[in-house]
Enzyme design. Sequence first.
Site, PDB file in Angstrom:
ATOM      1  N   ASP A   7       0.872  -1.176   0.000  1.00 50.71           N
ATOM      2  CA  ASP A   7       0.000   0.000   0.000  1.00 50.71           C
ATOM      3  C   ASP A   7       0.913   1.232   0.000  1.00 50.71           C
ATOM      4  OD1 ASP A   7       0.912   0.285   2.598  1.00 50.71           O
ATOM      5  OD2 ASP A   7      -1.073   0.254   3.539  1.00 50.71           O
ATOM      6  N   CYS A  64       3.415  -2.975   3.990  1.00 52.69           N
ATOM      7  CA  CYS A  64       2.470  -1.932   4.390  1.00 52.69           C
ATOM      8  C   CYS A  64       3.092  -1.213   5.580  1.00 52.69           C
ATOM      9  CB  CYS A  64       1.061  -2.494   4.660  1.00 52.69           C
ATOM     10  SG  CYS A  64       0.865  -3.498   6.133  1.00 52.69           S
ATOM     11  N   THR A  66       2.686  -1.611   8.922  1.00 58.62           N
ATOM     12  CA  THR A  66       3.118  -2.559   9.955  1.00 58.62           C
ATOM     13  C   THR A  66       3.523  -3.914   9.391  1.00 58.62           C
ATOM     14  OG1 THR A  66       0.853  -3.324  10.163  1.00 58.62           O
ATOM     15  CG2 THR A  66       1.551  -1.550  11.669  1.00 58.62           C
ATOM     16  N   HIS A  97      10.492 -23.724   8.889  1.00 59.55           N
ATOM     17  CA  HIS A  97       9.417 -24.437   9.587  1.00 59.55           C
ATOM     18  C   HIS A  97       8.070 -24.347   8.887  1.00 59.55           C
ATOM     19  CE1 HIS A  97      11.480 -24.384  13.831  1.00 59.55           C
ATOM     20  NE2 HIS A  97      12.346 -24.602  12.852  1.00 59.55           N
ATOM     21  N   ASN A  98       7.742 -23.155   8.361  1.00 58.78           N
ATOM     22  CA  ASN A  98       6.393 -22.924   7.831  1.00 58.78           C
ATOM     23  C   ASN A  98       6.332 -22.964   6.308  1.00 58.78           C
ATOM     24  OD1 ASN A  98       6.652 -20.200  10.090  1.00 58.78           O
ATOM     25  ND2 ASN A  98       5.681 -22.152  10.631  1.00 58.78           N
ATOM     26  N   HIS A 133       7.400 -30.623  10.431  1.00 54.01           N
ATOM     27  CA  HIS A 133       6.989 -29.337   9.860  1.00 54.01           C
ATOM     28  C   HIS A 133       6.032 -29.554   8.682  1.00 54.01           C
ATOM     29  CE1 HIS A 133       9.544 -27.331  12.596  1.00 54.01           C
ATOM     30  NE2 HIS A 133      10.670 -27.815  12.083  1.00 54.01           N
TER      31      HIS A 133
END
Length: 147
Positions: A7, A64, A66, A97-98, A133
């Site tokens: 943004d 953005c 944050t 891990h993700n 994982h």
Amino acid sequence: MLALGSDHAGYPLKLEIMKHLDERNIEYKDYGCFSADSCDYAVYAEKAANAVTSGECERGLLFCGTGVGISIAANKVKGIRAACCSDEFSAEATRLHNDANILCLGARVVDTAKAVKLVDLFLDTPFSGEERHSRRIAQITEIENKQ
Ligand code: RB5
């Protein structure tokens, strides 16, 4: 190919990261926004996230103020695992891990030097492929499929 999106608040940091990607000869496609005029992060989160899930892009970087709003929006797209990170440990761990496929950064949270480090860790770290994982990621997908 990387999908980029932001943004207005994330726009200046996105430009800095584009310069860094150019230096590293990493290809990207910018899905907007294209100026610092006020706009809505969900619009660009969806465009970039769709580019990742369609296979047009392998991974994405979103920006953005944050990093939070744009990550929440991106995570609504099925198949997206968007991680909002502001420290090196998390940026590396979310790949290991993700198997995160989008990194979200807050331009009002991290400076350019930190953002560059986080981007490099995100881009250069592979998924560990460890069974525990993979099992946990499959559970996330199951939640998605139940909606
Ligand atoms: C825009 O002011 C700001 O709310 C947005 O960039 C983001 O930080 C939202 O999570």
